[in-house]
Design an enzyme around this catalytic site. Structure first.
Site, short mmCIF file in Angstrom:
data_model
loop_
_atom_site.label_atom_id
_atom_site.label_comp_id
_atom_site.label_asym_id
_atom_site.label_seq_id
_atom_site.Cartn_x
_atom_site.Cartn_y
_atom_site.Cartn_z
N GLN A 131 0.83 -1.20 0.00
CA GLN A 131 0.00 0.00 0.00
C GLN A 131 0.86 1.25 0.00
O GLN A 131 1.66 1.46 0.91
CB GLN A 131 -0.91 -0.01 1.24
N GLY A 132 0.69 2.10 -1.00
CA GLY A 132 1.47 3.32 -1.12
C GLY A 132 0.65 4.54 -0.72
O GLY A 132 0.18 5.29 -1.59
N TYR A 133 0.47 4.73 0.58
CA TYR A 133 -0.29 5.87 1.09
C TYR A 133 0.64 6.88 1.78
O TYR A 133 0.86 7.96 1.29
CB TYR A 133 -1.34 5.39 2.09
N SER A 134 1.15 6.51 2.96
CA SER A 134 1.88 7.45 3.80
C SER A 134 3.14 7.97 3.11
O SER A 134 3.80 7.26 2.36
CB SER A 134 2.27 6.80 5.13
N SER A 166 4.44 -1.59 4.27
CA SER A 166 4.60 -2.95 4.76
C SER A 166 4.85 -3.93 3.61
O SER A 166 4.14 -3.91 2.60
CB SER A 166 3.35 -3.39 5.53
N GLU A 249 -10.60 -1.93 5.69
CA GLU A 249 -9.33 -2.46 6.17
C GLU A 249 -9.50 -3.50 7.27
O GLU A 249 -8.68 -4.39 7.42
CB GLU A 249 -8.44 -1.32 6.68
N SER A 371 -3.34 7.41 13.28
CA SER A 371 -3.11 7.59 14.71
C SER A 371 -4.44 7.69 15.45
O SER A 371 -5.50 7.93 14.87
CB SER A 371 -2.28 8.85 14.96
N ASN A 372 -4.38 7.53 16.78
CA ASN A 372 -5.60 7.65 17.58
C ASN A 372 -6.27 9.00 17.39
O ASN A 372 -7.50 9.11 17.36
CB ASN A 372 -5.27 7.43 19.06
N GLU A 373 -5.47 10.06 17.29
CA GLU A 373 -6.03 11.39 17.11
C GLU A 373 -6.82 11.48 15.81
O GLU A 373 -7.91 12.08 15.75
CB GLU A 373 -4.91 12.45 17.13
#
Length: 394
Positions: A131-134, A166, A249, A371-373
């Site tokens: 996966q090429g996201y971040s 990953s 996901e 993230s949680n935020e």
């Protein structure tokens, strides 16, 4: 929703259990209990071969429509498979990104030609995806991606960098979120591209983690190419497609994940008994809390089941991530607390105990995958209808 299984479902459970017992032998016997988060380096070639064995047995794409090569199994039977897979200690999947992310995305947004081209490789376990996201500076704030793609000479030409990718070092393909309209900003003007990894314009560099392993990677695109037809949805609609991927996901595979959590908790309880830490009232209470919270995770997952393949879920995945990530992180802390000072000693210069791996790797649980935020912001805006917070990511 009530997760109780009928007689026919239990017969299916016996079928799954029998197949796993018959196949986790011989060349695959050494794979039992290997792989998974923090341990993706283990027996990688054997686990890639195991993907092909799963494909041969028809155990990939269980919920996909039959017209697309799946088995159209009910969510109950998919849950049974994932539970039995985890119970058997079957190896961590290296094909889950294709099966759990890209496949459902193509079912929702892909063309007939794209489904015919890419789904068979996922179903057979012969084509692996990443996966090429971040990106650096665009992790939690995904709309800030700077990787660019230009349509020229019948191809997409891609330049940029992705990070925390990953299993990129083993992937055949990558689905990439890239900016294709430079005149647009934020979530507008993005496209969702399917990019082959085995080409001169793609370079993968492993990132060494706290555990000493490197399952995450940086990926650099330097005039990498993708076919003009390998864009999912219309050019410029990448944000909608990317959000669809994130929404699916965490599906029924969550139950397999929870079975893995239960095994980890059992190990921590056994360690507490052996070390005598179970006699400590605080440790005993934390262990009980962990067991109760794991049951709550299961019941919450049951309540959010039933979204058919090929449709876009809501914020269920965000709620699930916000619940399990802190729980798993606390379990890692508990794992080392029950060992006391012994938790600071490693078995060798380059080795870590299971408790140490659990503790170190779970530090990232509340960050990766959003993230949680970010999860709280998404839930606040999309579920509760609260206004967007100024000056923060969306």
């Amino acid at each position: 929703m009530d997760l109780r299984f009928g007689e026919a479902d239990e017969e299916f459970r016996a079928e799954v259990r029998g197949w796993l017992d018959a196949n986790l032998r011989g060349e695959f016997a050494e794979l039992v209990g290997t792989g998974g988060p923090g341990r993706e380096h283990e027996h990688i070639e054997g686990r890639i071969a195991w993907e092909r064995r799963l494909g041969e047995g028809g155990w990939i794409g269980l919920g996909w429509p039959e017209r697309d090569g799946g088995r159209a199994l009910s969510w109950e039977r998919q849950v049974i498979f994932h539970e039995e897979y985890a119970r058997a200690g079957a190896p961590g999947r290296v094909g889950h990104i294709g099966e759990q992310l890209l496949g459902p995305t193509l079912l929702m947004f892909g063309t007939d030609e794209q489904r015919a081209r890419f789904l068979p490789g996922i179903l057979s376990g012969t084509e692996l995806w990443c996966q090429g996201y971040s990106e650096p500076g665009a992790g939690s704030d995904l709309a800030a991606v700077r990787t660019r793609a230009v349509s020229r000479d019948g191809q997409w030409h891609i330049d940029g960098q992705k990070v925390w990718t990953s299993l990129a070092q083993h992937a055949d393909w990558c689905f990439v979120l890239a900016r294709t309209d430079p005149d647009q900003q934020r979530h507008r003007g993005l496209s969702y591209l399917l990019v082959p990894m085995n080409q001169p314009g793609v370079q993968v560099r492993p990132i060494v983690q706290l555990t000493g392993t490197a399952e995450f990677n940086e990926v650099f695109f330097d005039d990498a190419r993708a076919a003009a037809s390998d864009v999912v949805g219309e050019p410029g609609e990448g944000w909608k497609v990317a959000m669809g991927t994130l929404a699916v996901e965490r599906g029924v595979s969550t139950f397999g994940q929870q079975m893995g959590f239960a095994r980890e908790l059992d190990t921590v309880v056994a360690s507490a008994r052996e070390s005598g830490a179970l006699a400590d009232p605080e440790i005993a209470e934390r262990l009980l809390d962990s067991w109760i919270e794991l049951r709550v995770l299961r019941y919450t997952a049951v309540m959010t089941l039933g979204v058919p393949a090929g449709t876009t879920p809501g914020t269920e995945a965000n709620v699930a991530k916000l619940m399990w990530a802190p729980w798993h992180q606390r379990l890692g802390e508990l794992a080392v607390d029950v060992l006391g000072a012994d938790a600071t000693v490693t078995p060798g210069a380059d080795d870590l105990t299971d408790a140490q791996v659990l503790y170190l790797f779970t530090r990232a649980d509340t960050i990766y995958g959003g993230s949680n935020e970010v999860q709280r912001n998404v839930i606040a805006q999309r579920m509760l209808g609260l206004p967007r917070e100024r000056g923060r990511w969306t």
